[in-house]
Design an enzyme around this catalytic site. Structure first.
Site, mmCIF file in Angstrom:
data_model
loop_
_atom_site.group_PDB
_atom_site.id
_atom_site.type_symbol
_atom_site.label_atom_id
_atom_site.label_comp_id
_atom_site.label_asym_id
_atom_site.label_seq_id
_atom_site.Cartn_x
_atom_site.Cartn_y
_atom_site.Cartn_z
ATOM 1 N N PRO A 16 -1.606 -32.953 -4.394
ATOM 2 C CA PRO A 16 -0.409 -32.509 -4.122
ATOM 3 C C PRO A 16 0.042 -33.228 -2.787
ATOM 4 C CG PRO A 16 -2.564 -30.968 -3.381
ATOM 5 C CD PRO A 16 -3.365 -32.542 -4.284
ATOM 6 N N SER A 265 -5.994 -31.515 7.276
ATOM 7 C CA SER A 265 -6.284 -31.762 6.051
ATOM 8 C C SER A 265 -6.198 -31.051 5.215
ATOM 9 C CB SER A 265 -7.853 -32.247 6.349
ATOM 10 O OG SER A 265 -8.647 -31.264 6.095
ATOM 11 N N LYS A 266 -6.028 -31.524 3.542
ATOM 12 C CA LYS A 266 -5.816 -30.567 2.864
ATOM 13 C C LYS A 266 -7.075 -29.771 2.377
ATOM 14 C CE LYS A 266 -3.927 -34.929 0.461
ATOM 15 N NZ LYS A 266 -3.645 -35.015 -1.122
ATOM 16 N N ARG A 267 -8.378 -29.247 3.108
ATOM 17 C CA ARG A 267 -8.593 -28.382 2.807
ATOM 18 C C ARG A 267 -8.448 -27.232 4.298
ATOM 19 N NH1 ARG A 267 -13.859 -29.205 -0.163
ATOM 20 N NH2 ARG A 267 -13.687 -31.100 -0.907
#
Length: 511
Positions: A16, A265-267
């Site tokens: 995403p 970041s995505k996390r």
RNA sequence: GGCCCAUUCGUCUAUCGGUUAGGACGCAAGAUUUUCAUUCUUGAAAGAGCAGUUCGAUUCUGCUAUGGGCUACCA
């Protein structure tokens, strides 16, 4: 003559799109619109390993939700189609070979294992391995091997890559629209892979330059993480002989974690309790899900407004910007140079501001969705009015149910703290009296009810707070909410009396 | 480790050599209020350090420190 502005947002469909990517897309879009230019969406799917199904659709849906319009792209089409690099496969080899012929690139036959071993060797000696001028002629490359051997290897199907032949010691002078002049010596750079035979695909560097050239991109606006490869890109334009039409570059500051310590970041999202994605996402691979601004109740306008101001400012004290105002006011020269920490709190504040400014009609439409989820039928007028009365207290549209449900449903439980304070024998007596006062009112409008009830309170010498909060307990069931006459006039006489009766019959006053 | 980029209140930022260094978020206090909010007012809060240039540096230069990015046959 001023060149026609053509910019591109070129994400890789490896997952995403996160908010850093959205901001990059936004700045490209603002720049394009401001200059009457063209916004291109190019999908850079040259990494067959990391491709994630659904990511491409997600990216387009996210941009659409944000109000970032694409002029040329994979669904819009355009004069430079196709806009998906995997569909442009056939184009790139020719350009890679052109570079080989001109001496700007060469074949390399090293296997991944050989390179890993080499790296390990260097590391063991405390050195850093770099594929560059010091080593390229010692390895299996078209620079060291005889031409016939190179051809033989290619013919018999050995895998190869084409690497850029980085000049040994040359200063590259570059210009960035945000950072100014930057100089790098090529001695610190290595020979990047441009094309790999294994999947017949170019790497980012080649595909990017070739496509930007072919698509006549005038300005490359991208994240700061690309700054280190800018010298390579300059050199590629030079090697192709395209320097005179080379785009201008602007490298955007990164979006950092709220706590500092690295780029967002995505996390980070679930870990820190805020969405890092515009839309809800389910990984087709792992099944993992991630929050999205849309589903969490954010307005796209608020989301965009917040994002625009993270790394850019208008130089005035204006903070609220519509997309049109952003287009008018945006400028690359006012983009800041240093990374900006993402602030979840500010995002909420922006959303609340937009919430407060929503019209009744807009709120009605949004609130109806929530009401229907709770099986409540209400007119648009009712939904809009209830939402409008309570919007000042809401940050998200989703807050409205907790805030305004009492307009539609009688309280089924009574908040303990309020019961303790306002449900004693004397309160019950007053409420009984109030009930009969209310039942005698014909015109139940806010003004008239207030006039009559206040008159009665004064006459009796009751405490206003005591009366109103007791009524509040009956009608709302809690120690919060709007002015009581807002409630009485909204729910009407019959419902008022019913709720008063409910409280009297269902709950014993404390001593 | 190497290369590159950056450095103003806790955070986002304004200042383009001369300001009591401004605004916003968050925080605190007060006011408003029938409750909860909202709103309003006020407050605490910053130029990383050291040199240099200059009549004068937050602003220009250098060094140091710190933060970040890159260093893949990923983008």
């Amino acid at each position: 003559m001023e060149r026609k502005v053509r910019v591109r947002f070129a994400p890789s469909p490896t997952g995403p799109l996160h908010i850093g990517g959205v901001r990059t897309a936004l700045y490209n879009y603002l720049f394009a619109r401001q200059h009457g230019g063209t916004m291109i969406l190019r999908i850079e799917d040259t990494d067959s390993q990391r491709f994630v199904p659904g990511a491409e659709t997600y990216i387009m849906e996210a941009l659409q939700w944000c109000g970032i319009e694409i002029d040329e792209g994979i669904t819009e089409g355009g004069p430079y189609a196709p806009y998906r690099q995997s569909e442009r496969k056939a184009i790139y080899l020719k350009y890679a070979l052109q570079l080989v012929e001109a001496g700007w690139a060469y074949y390399a036959f090293d296997t991944a294992e050989e390179l890993n071993a080499l790296r390990a060797d260097f590391e063991a000696r405390g050195e850093t391995f770099a594929y560059n001028a010091t080593i390229r002629e010692k390895l299996a490359t078209s620079l060291s091997l005889p031409a016939t051997e190179v051809q033989r290897r290619i013919d018999c199907g050995d895998q190869w890559v084409i690497r850029f032949r980085m000049p040994e010691n040359e200063e590259i002078h570059m210009h960035d629209l945000i950072r100014g002049d930057v100089v790098v010596n090529t001695a610190t750079l290595d020979d990047k892979v441009l094309y790999k035979s294994a999947d017949a695909l170019p790497t980012y560097h080649l595909a990017n330059i070739v496509d930007d050239h072919l698509m006549e991109v005038s300005h490359v606006i991208r994240g700061e993480e690309w700054l280190p490869s800018l010298p390579l890109h300059y050199l590629l334009y030079k090697a192709f002989g395209w320097s005179d039409t080379q785009p201008e570059f602007a490298h955007l500051p990164l979006l950092l974690k709220p706590t500092g310590g690295g780029k967002l970041s995505k996390r980070d999202g679930d870990k820190m309790g805020f969405p890092v994605f515009p839309l809800f996402w389910t990984s087709p691979v792992t099944g993992e899900t991630a929050h999205g601004y849309r589903e969490d109740g954010y307005f796209p306008e608020a989301f965009i407004n917040m994002l625009a101001l993270l790394g850019w400012n208008p130089g005035t004290e204006q903070e609220m910007f519509s997309m049109d105002e952003l287009i008018q006011n945006f400028s690359l020269s006012r983009v800041s140079k240093s990374g900006a920490r993402f602030q979840p709190e500010k995002a909420k504040w922006f959303n609340a501001q937009y919430m407060h400014h929503k019209s009744d009609a807009e709120l009605a439409e949004l609130f109806q969705v929530i009401l229907r989820e709770h099986n409540i039928t209400a007119s648009n007028e009712q939904a809009g009015k209830a939402a409008s009365i309570m919007k000042e207290r809401a940050t998200f549209i989703t807050d409205l149910w907790d805030l305004a449900s009492f307009f539609f449903v009688a309280p089924s439980v009574y908040e303990e703290k309020q019961v303790k304070k306002y449900w004693k024998a004397e309160n019950a007596a007053i409420l009984r009296e109030l009930g009969s006062v209310l039942s005698d009112i014909d015109d139940f409008s806010l003004e008239n009810t207030e006039h009559i009830v206040h008159g009665w309170i004064e006459e009796k010498g009751y405490s206003l707070g005591q009366v109103m909060n007791t009524l509040r307990l009956a009608l709302v069931g809690a120690g919060k909410g709007p002015g009581m006459y807002e409630v009485t006039s909204f729910i009407g006489k019959e419902e008022c009396l019913k709720r008063i009766d409910n409280l009297m019959t269902n709950l014993q006053p404390t001593a």
